[in-house]
Scaffold this motif. Structure first.
Motif: not given
Length: 171
Positions: A128-142
């Protein structure tokens, strides 16, 4: 209970809230399945997660801190740690700089059991995480960090209201 959703944001907030609720329930079911397979109770599972998280952040758990985090008496923590140690899930080590201090660590046997059980979920999570960009993951993490903080604050307020005493902050 349900109100009309007038804007896209209202709908999105409602959908995210529902997804978080479903995620929480499903995560609880998975955790309870692991606990059931290994003869662990809910408090045992919460203790293992606390020990694992503390190690992940490089700040090993102490029995005192575990008691505060789980809202347990000193005697209950001792019984809990004894039980988890006997079952091979955790181990006690003395702090290298202060021998009076006891640190709790995930034991090799406990880690192996958890890895075997949770490895398929880990693969799914990675996919699942591989389908998201680093920037998207930063937002999800926040977002997830803020939601976790909010949930813990509410948990502590509920605990304090139930017991009539303020809860100490948790890690």
């Amino acid at each position: 209970m349900y109100r009309r959703r007038d804007t896209r944001r209202d709908l999105l907030v409602a959908e995210i809230t529902a997804e978080l609720r479903r995620y929480s329930v499903d995560a609880q079911h998975i955790g309870h399945a692991f606990a059931g397979l290994h003869g662990l109770g809910t408090t045992d599972l919460h203790a293992l997660i606390a020990v694992m998280d503390a190690e992940l952040y490089g700040d090993p758990m102490t029995p005192g801190r575990l008691g505060r985090q789980l809202n347990l008496s000193s005697g209950s923590v001792t019984a809990l740690v004894d039980r988890l140690e006997r079952a091979g899930h955790i181990r006690r080590d003395r702090d290298a700089t202060d021998r009076r201090k006891v640190l709790l660590h995930y034991a090799d046997r406990g880690a192996a059991l958890a890895m075997d059980f949770f490895r398929p979920l880990g693969r799914r999570t990675d996919e699942v995480m591989a389908r998201f960009s680093d920037e998207e993951l930063e937002t999800v993490h926040r977002f997830m960090s803020a939601m976790t903080t909010s949930m813990r604050e509410h948990r502590d307020a509920v605990r304090a209201a139930r017991t009539g005493t303020p809860s100490p902050p948790t890690d």
